[in-house]
Design a protein around this motif. Structure first.
Motif, PDB file in Angstrom:
ATOM      1  N   ALA A  72      14.494 -14.181 -19.910  1.00  0.00           N
ATOM      2  CA  ALA A  72      14.371 -13.472 -21.187  1.00  0.00           C
ATOM      3  C   ALA A  72      12.970 -12.870 -21.287  1.00  0.00           C
ATOM      4  O   ALA A  72      12.041 -13.326 -20.610  1.00  0.00           O
ATOM      5  N   HIS A  73      12.822 -11.865 -22.113  1.00  0.00           N
ATOM      6  CA  HIS A  73      11.514 -11.284 -22.412  1.00  0.00           C
ATOM      7  C   HIS A  73      10.755 -10.875 -21.150  1.00  0.00           C
ATOM      8  O   HIS A  73       9.534 -10.993 -21.070  1.00  0.00           O
ATOM      9  N   GLY A  74      11.477 -10.417 -20.136  1.00  0.00           N
ATOM     10  CA  GLY A  74      10.864  -9.899 -18.928  1.00  0.00           C
ATOM     11  C   GLY A  74      10.546 -10.918 -17.848  1.00  0.00           C
ATOM     12  O   GLY A  74       9.984 -10.570 -16.814  1.00  0.00           O
ATOM     13  N   GLY A  75      10.862 -12.185 -18.073  1.00  0.00           N
ATOM     14  CA  GLY A  75      10.541 -13.204 -17.073  1.00  0.00           C
ATOM     15  C   GLY A  75      11.399 -14.433 -17.254  1.00  0.00           C
ATOM     16  O   GLY A  75      12.499 -14.363 -17.813  1.00  0.00           O
ATOM     17  N   ILE A  76      10.893 -15.566 -16.798  1.00  0.00           N
ATOM     18  CA  ILE A  76      11.623 -16.821 -16.915  1.00  0.00           C
ATOM     19  C   ILE A  76      10.859 -17.742 -17.867  1.00  0.00           C
ATOM     20  O   ILE A  76       9.654 -17.942 -17.718  1.00  0.00           O
ATOM     21  N   VAL A  77      11.569 -18.252 -18.870  1.00  0.00           N
ATOM     22  CA  VAL A  77      10.953 -19.061 -19.918  1.00  0.00           C
ATOM     23  C   VAL A  77      10.470 -20.393 -19.336  1.00  0.00           C
ATOM     24  O   VAL A  77      11.234 -21.102 -18.690  1.00  0.00           O
ATOM     25  N   PHE A  78       9.184 -20.715 -19.589  1.00  0.00           N
ATOM     26  CA  PHE A  78       8.669 -22.009 -19.132  1.00  0.00           C
ATOM     27  C   PHE A  78       8.038 -22.828 -20.245  1.00  0.00           C
ATOM     28  O   PHE A  78       7.690 -23.980 -20.052  1.00  0.00           O
ATOM     29  N   GLN A  79       7.915 -22.242 -21.437  1.00  0.00           N
ATOM     30  CA  GLN A  79       7.350 -22.987 -22.557  1.00  0.00           C
ATOM     31  C   GLN A  79       7.896 -22.398 -23.849  1.00  0.00           C
ATOM     32  O   GLN A  79       7.965 -21.176 -24.001  1.00  0.00           O
ATOM     33  N   ILE A  80       8.344 -23.278 -24.758  1.00  0.00           N
ATOM     34  CA  ILE A  80       8.881 -22.842 -26.055  1.00  0.00           C
ATOM     35  C   ILE A  80       8.199 -23.649 -27.157  1.00  0.00           C
ATOM     36  O   ILE A  80       8.140 -24.873 -27.089  1.00  0.00           O
ATOM     37  N   ASN A  81       7.704 -22.938 -28.148  1.00  0.00           N
ATOM     38  CA  ASN A  81       7.083 -23.566 -29.312  1.00  0.00           C
ATOM     39  C   ASN A  81       8.137 -23.860 -30.372  1.00  0.00           C
ATOM     40  O   ASN A  81       9.236 -23.307 -30.337  1.00  0.00           O
ATOM     41  N   GLU A  82       7.794 -24.699 -31.331  1.00  0.00           N
ATOM     42  CA  GLU A  82       8.730 -25.062 -32.399  1.00  0.00           C
ATOM     43  C   GLU A  82       9.197 -23.847 -33.199  1.00  0.00           C
ATOM     44  O   GLU A  82      10.311 -23.830 -33.712  1.00  0.00           O
ATOM     45  N   ASP A  83       8.354 -22.819 -33.309  1.00  0.00           N
ATOM     46  CA  ASP A  83       8.715 -21.633 -34.094  1.00  0.00           C
ATOM     47  C   ASP A  83       9.537 -20.618 -33.295  1.00  0.00           C
ATOM     48  O   ASP A  83       9.833 -19.529 -33.786  1.00  0.00           O
ATOM     49  N   GLY A  84       9.894 -20.959 -32.057  1.00  0.00           N
ATOM     50  CA  GLY A  84      10.719 -20.072 -31.242  1.00  0.00           C
ATOM     51  C   GLY A  84       9.934 -19.130 -30.352  1.00  0.00           C
ATOM     52  O   GLY A  84      10.519 -18.430 -29.525  1.00  0.00           O
ATOM     53  N   THR A  85       8.616 -19.074 -30.520  1.00  0.00           N
ATOM     54  CA  THR A  85       7.794 -18.289 -29.605  1.00  0.00           C
ATOM     55  C   THR A  85       7.582 -19.105 -28.335  1.00  0.00           C
ATOM     56  O   THR A  85       7.936 -20.283 -28.286  1.00  0.00           O
ATOM     57  N   GLY A  86       6.986 -18.495 -27.337  1.00  0.00           N
ATOM     58  CA  GLY A  86       6.738 -19.243 -26.109  1.00  0.00           C
ATOM     59  C   GLY A  86       6.132 -18.373 -25.034  1.00  0.00           C
ATOM     60  O   GLY A  86       5.547 -17.327 -25.308  1.00  0.00           O
ATOM     61  N   LEU A  87       6.305 -18.813 -23.784  1.00  0.00           N
ATOM     62  CA  LEU A  87       5.723 -18.142 -22.633  1.00  0.00           C
ATOM     63  C   LEU A  87       6.774 -17.950 -21.541  1.00  0.00           C
ATOM     64  O   LEU A  87       7.629 -18.808 -21.346  1.00  0.00           O
ATOM     65  N   VAL A  88       6.679 -16.819 -20.863  1.00  0.00           N
ATOM     66  CA  VAL A  88       7.516 -16.552 -19.697  1.00  0.00           C
ATOM     67  C   VAL A  88       6.621 -16.219 -18.510  1.00  0.00           C
ATOM     68  O   VAL A  88       5.536 -15.655 -18.666  1.00  0.00           O
ATOM     69  N   ALA A  89       7.085 -16.586 -17.332  1.00  0.00           N
ATOM     70  CA  ALA A  89       6.419 -16.225 -16.083  1.00  0.00           C
ATOM     71  C   ALA A  89       7.145 -15.040 -15.467  1.00  0.00           C
ATOM     72  O   ALA A  89       8.375 -14.937 -15.559  1.00  0.00           O
ATOM     73  N   ALA A  90       6.393 -14.148 -14.835  1.00  0.00           N
ATOM     74  CA  ALA A  90       7.001 -13.032 -14.119  1.00  0.00           C
ATOM     75  C   ALA A  90       7.923 -13.584 -13.035  1.00  0.00           C
ATOM     76  O   ALA A  90       7.744 -14.696 -12.545  1.00  0.00           O
ATOM     77  N   MET A  91       8.878 -12.791 -12.639  1.00  0.00           N
ATOM     78  CA  MET A  91       9.872 -13.222 -11.666  1.00  0.00           C
ATOM     79  C   MET A  91       9.340 -13.229 -10.237  1.00  0.00           C
ATOM     80  O   MET A  91       9.949 -13.828  -9.362  1.00  0.00           O
ATOM     81  N   GLU A  92       8.196 -12.561 -10.001  1.00  0.00           N
ATOM     82  CA  GLU A  92       7.649 -12.539  -8.649  1.00  0.00           C
ATOM     83  C   GLU A  92       6.132 -12.617  -8.694  1.00  0.00           C
ATOM     84  O   GLU A  92       5.512 -12.354  -9.718  1.00  0.00           O
ATOM     85  N   ASP A  93       5.568 -12.972  -7.552  1.00  0.00           N
ATOM     86  CA  ASP A  93       4.115 -12.981  -7.395  1.00  0.00           C
ATOM     87  C   ASP A  93       3.613 -11.552  -7.245  1.00  0.00           C
ATOM     88  O   ASP A  93       4.330 -10.671  -6.756  1.00  0.00           O
ATOM     89  N   LEU A  94       2.348 -11.346  -7.602  1.00  0.00           N
ATOM     90  CA  LEU A  94       1.713 -10.049  -7.378  1.00  0.00           C
ATOM     91  C   LEU A  94       1.066  -9.978  -6.004  1.00  0.00           C
ATOM     92  O   LEU A  94       0.696  -8.904  -5.554  1.00  0.00           O
ATOM     93  N   GLY A  95       0.904 -11.121  -5.350  1.00  0.00           N
ATOM     94  CA  GLY A  95       0.287 -11.170  -4.035  1.00  0.00           C
ATOM     95  C   GLY A  95      -0.888 -12.124  -4.029  1.00  0.00           C
ATOM     96  O   GLY A  95      -1.065 -12.928  -4.941  1.00  0.00           O
ATOM     97  N   LEU A  96      -1.711 -12.023  -2.972  1.00  0.00           N
ATOM     98  CA  LEU A  96      -2.894 -12.867  -2.820  1.00  0.00           C
ATOM     99  C   LEU A  96      -4.138 -12.028  -3.083  1.00  0.00           C
ATOM    100  O   LEU A  96      -4.330 -10.979  -2.452  1.00  0.00           O
ATOM    101  N   PHE A  97      -4.983 -12.505  -4.004  1.00  0.00           N
ATOM    102  CA  PHE A  97      -6.174 -11.760  -4.391  1.00  0.00           C
ATOM    103  C   PHE A  97      -7.308 -12.722  -4.705  1.00  0.00           C
ATOM    104  O   PHE A  97      -7.087 -13.909  -4.922  1.00  0.00           O
ATOM    105  N   GLN A  98      -8.528 -12.191  -4.765  1.00  0.00           N
ATOM    106  CA  GLN A  98      -9.672 -12.974  -5.193  1.00  0.00           C
ATOM    107  C   GLN A  98      -9.692 -13.078  -6.717  1.00  0.00           C
ATOM    108  O   GLN A  98      -9.162 -12.213  -7.407  1.00  0.00           O
ATOM    109  N   TRP A  99     -10.336 -14.140  -7.218  1.00  0.00           N
ATOM    110  CA  TRP A  99     -10.561 -14.271  -8.661  1.00  0.00           C
ATOM    111  C   TRP A  99     -11.566 -13.221  -9.086  1.00  0.00           C
ATOM    112  O   TRP A  99     -11.428 -12.620 -10.138  1.00  0.00           O
TER     113      TRP A  99
END
Length: 161
Positions: free
Chosen positions: A12-39
């Motif tokens: 949902a919302h462009g990715g896969i849900v991994f965290q849901i708050n009591e108010d129904g908001t939350g966080l999703v992770a993208a479906m793929e990695d962007l690659g390997l990069f430096q910080w």
């Protein structure tokens, strides 16, 4: 019609849900990695990019890009990412946002690694020491510690909904 409640692991919302708050908001992770990069900006303190809690990743990512002109780096790529569904408000997860991903939709989750995380290190947006390290998280074994910012590690972006 009542909209069904989202659950961890739903797409949902462009990715896969991994965290849901009591108010129904939350966080999703993208479906793929962007690659390997430096910080980025090894040897430079980034003002403000020190939040580790869930909910601090977005501000950390903004702080990294504001304080580090190196490109391409994990944070700049995260902010530039746009998913196929048109979402463009992605960012680099904080240390504990990565932990939550691992414990819900990664190898530490009840259903295992359901979105194909690679068995390597992923960058967080959380700076570890003033200038040399940033927090990483291993999706192989769940370890988290500081690593030099010039290391090439995975980038998996997240967004809030």
């Amino acid at each position: 019609e009542v909209e069904p409640q989202l659950q961890i692991g739903d797409i949902a919302h462009g990715g896969i849900v991994f965290q849901i708050n009591e108010d129904g908001t939350g966080l999703v992770a993208a479906m793929e990695d962007l690659g390997l990069f430096q910080w980025g900006c090894d040897g430079t303190e980034i003002d403000g990019a020190d939040g580790t809690a869930i909910g601090t990743g977005y501000q950390n990512t903004l702080d990294i890009v504001a304080g580090c002109s190196d490109t391409p780096i994990a944070a700049s790529l995260a902010l530039a990412y746009e998913s196929e569904e048109g979402y463009s408000d992605w960012y680099l997860p904080s240390r504990f946002e990565l932990v939550e991903m691992y414990n819900t939709i990664g190898n530490g989750g009840p259903e295992g690694n359901i979105v194909g995380f690679e068995n390597h290190y992923y960058w967080s947006s959380s700076e570890y020491t003033l200038n040399v390290y940033a927090w990483y998280f291993s999706f192989l074994n769940g370890a988290t510690q500081g690593k030099p910012k010039n290391g090439m590690y995975g980038v998996r972006v997240i967004r809030a909904f």
